[in-house]
Write a protein that holds these residues in place. Structure first.
Motif: not given
Ligand SMILES: [Zn+2]
Length: 211
Positions: A171-173, A179-187
């Motif tokens: 889901s990460c951009h 996953h970075c767990w910071r971008c819109d996709g992760c949030n």
């Protein structure tokens, strides 16, 4: 069917995979995370599709990467008329392989943001394909969107009930091994799993607590 590495298309694939002869199609546009492409390949392989094809579109860019193009009300990940392009290529693949339907994993939330996910758009597109191809008209090719009435948290609950390998989805951009767990996709992923009441096999309990 159209397959990204995301949860929606993986869920649509698991709803479809009992059908004989499912093939998946992934688009490698400019800037797509390599991890998303790997996720799509892994999900297709786990689902046992008969062919997973990747189409390269190196000149197709997201809005954020197009100088001077920032369409109002659309996210920076928007690709100009994305589904017009993707579904035309899927229809070409369907004509080549004799497929009777094209399946897309768009949920109800998508249709509220993107005009190229609207029912009117898909109905017109299907008519255009029938006009443009004797083969597709003979096969009565349908565009099918099995998740169109569901919101994302409902899709996640359905995915969990179908045994979709959520640990393989992406889901990460940003690109990377995790996953970075910071971008819109992760949030959005963290928020929707929480609302669904489903444990995300990729997120640590600490992250889930914060969100
Ligand atoms: Zn991210």
């Amino acid at each position: 069917m159209l397959l990204s590495g995301g949860i929606d298309s993986a869920t649509a694939l698991y709803l479809t995979k009992k059908t004989q002869g499912v093939r998946t199609l992934t688009f490698e546009y400019s800037g797509i995370a390599g991890s998303e492409l790997s996720a799509a390949r892994a999900i297709a392989s786990r689902a046992g599709v008969i062919e997973h094809r990747k189409v390269r579109l190196p000149d197709l860019k997201e809005a954020a990467d197009i100088p001077g193009f920032s369409p109002q009300g659309l996210p920076p990940t928007y690709i100009p008329l994305r589904n017009g392009i993707f579904y035309a290529l899927a229809a070409s693949y369907a004509e080549e392989t004799g497929a009777a339907s094209i399946v897309g994993g768009h949920n109800r939330d998508d249709a509220q943001v993107f005009a190229d996910v609207s029912p009117e758009f898909f109905s017109s597109l299907q008519k255009a394909f029938w006009s443009g191809s004797r083969i597709l008209r003979r096969e009565r090719l349908r565009i099918v969107r099995p998740l169109k009435t569901l919101r994302k948290p409902q899709v996640i609950r359905l995915a969990a009930s179908l045994g979709v390998p959520l640990e393989l989805t992406w889901s990460c951009h940003r690109d990377g091994e995790k996953h970075c767990w910071r971008c819109d996709g992760c949030n959005s992923r963290l928020r929707c799993f929480k609302e669904a009441g489903v444990r995300d096999p990729l997120a640590s309990p600490r992250l889930e607590k914060i969100n």
